[in-house]
Write an enzyme that holds these catalytic residues in place. Structure first.
Site, PDB file in Angstrom:
ATOM      1  N   SER A 161       0.821  -1.213   0.000  1.00  0.00           N
ATOM      2  CA  SER A 161       0.000   0.000   0.000  1.00  0.00           C
ATOM      3  C   SER A 161       0.856   1.265   0.000  1.00  0.00           C
ATOM      4  O   SER A 161       2.087   1.221   0.117  1.00  0.00           O
ATOM      5  CB  SER A 161      -0.916  -0.009   1.220  1.00  0.00           C
ATOM      6  N   HIS A 162       0.158   2.402  -0.070  1.00  0.00           N
ATOM      7  CA  HIS A 162       0.823   3.698  -0.150  1.00  0.00           C
ATOM      8  C   HIS A 162       1.673   3.981   1.084  1.00  0.00           C
ATOM      9  O   HIS A 162       1.340   3.591   2.193  1.00  0.00           O
ATOM     10  CB  HIS A 162      -0.190   4.820  -0.372  1.00  0.00           C
ATOM     11  N   ASN A 163       2.789   4.644   0.835  1.00  0.00           N
ATOM     12  CA  ASN A 163       3.711   5.127   1.882  1.00  0.00           C
ATOM     13  C   ASN A 163       4.492   4.019   2.585  1.00  0.00           C
ATOM     14  O   ASN A 163       5.202   4.288   3.554  1.00  0.00           O
ATOM     15  CB  ASN A 163       2.980   5.959   2.940  1.00  0.00           C
TER      16      ASN A 163
END
Length: 304
Positions: free
Chosen positions: A232-234
């Site tokens: 996922s993001h980050n």
């Protein structure tokens, strides 16, 4: 299925070896033309024997292969030495893998397939291979990187050198970031970060990796990600990690170096996973993990 190759002599085979080795036994081998498992080999196969196998001595005795790569843990009886040739090395699997790659591994010549679509501002090394039906956005791709067919790489993705991306990966898509409005409805939050994939990373077929919300999502050098995983993001993953099939890593989690995550494990968002951590099959990780610890199911324990 065996790996077939052109016939080579025993001397041609040993010329390829790039490690220290010893030869024991009968090296009068007519030719070698295939790589097979030790149990399915024929007299023209080359095989390797795992040092950790409980039945390794029996496997070596019963294999039809005339050439065996193994370590010094094999007891070389006179009968074995009369009928077979043993290439003794410290790490049989690694040596066999390098031989296989050198002799029969698929050759991807640099170039862009005619069905691929590449953004006019993409910066792509001349040594890159881009397969059929792949889309490359406004990205940077380093030397000797291979992208198989049907990949989609969004703008703002930076891919390093010697990276391998199997078919069907989606890299740099917008992450699942939402905010509630005044009426309680969800609104998507724009993601203006990017995705960094460092040198020697491998990404399996069907894997998806989101770009960051503000900062970049990062995959560290030498990390290998198997098939159907989601990052996922980050998320920030360190160096030389193994992320196996169907793993789900939630947003803003940080993972250290040399971490092994087994199939179907799920990691909660905003966690910190230390270095040299092992996460077991199907584990659900809901808390930070210190260096050298392991997650078994929902438990976090020191590694023995």
């Amino acid at each position: 299925m065996s790996a077939l190759m052109d016939r080579i002599t025993f001397n041609e085979l040993t010329d390829i070896l790039s490690v220290d080795y010893e030869i024991h036994g009968n090296s009068e081998v007519d030719y070698i033309d295939n790589f097979k498992s030790i149990t399915d080999a024929d007299e023209h196969s080359i095989v390797w024997c795992s040092p950790s196998g409980d039945n390794k001595q029996q496997l070596v005795k019963e294999t039809s292969a005339r050439v065996v790569i193994c370590d010094k843990s094999i007891h070389l009886t006179q009968e074995l030495l009369n009928h077979k040739c043993f290439i003794i090395v410290n790490n049989p699997k690694l040596v066999y893998s390098r031989l296989l790659r050198a002799v029969v591994y698929a050759d991807f010549s640099p170039g862009i397939h005619e069905t691929a679509v590449v953004h006019e501002e993409a910066q792509i090394s001349d040594s890159v291979y881009i397969g059929p039906n792949t889309y490359i956005g406004k990205c940077t791709i380093g030397d000797n990187t291979i992208l198989h067919g049907n990949n989609f790489v969004y703008d703002g993705t930076v891919i390093g050198n010697d990276v391998v991306i199997e078919a069907g990966a989606i890299l740099g898509a917008e992450g699942f970031g939402l905010a509630k409005d005044e009426d309680g409805s969800w609104e998507r939050m724009p993601h203006i970060g990017g995705l960094e994939i460092h040198d020697r990373v491998e990404i399996g077929a069907g894997t998806t990796i989101d770009r960051g919300t503000m900062d970049n999502t990062v995959i560290g050098a030498g990390t290998k990600i198997s098939k159907s995983a989601h990052v996922s993001h980050n998320v920030r993953i360190g160096k030389n990690c193994i992320i196996t099939g169907c793993v789900a890593i939630s947003g803003s989690t940080t993972i250290g170096d040399n971490v092994w995550i087994s199939p179907n494990a799920t990691l909660l968002n905003k966690l910190t996973i230390g270095n040299d951590v092992f996460i077991s099959v199907g584990a659900t990780v809901t808390q930070d993990i210190k260096d050298g610890y392991q997650a078994l199911g929902r438990k976090v324990l020191p590694r023995s």
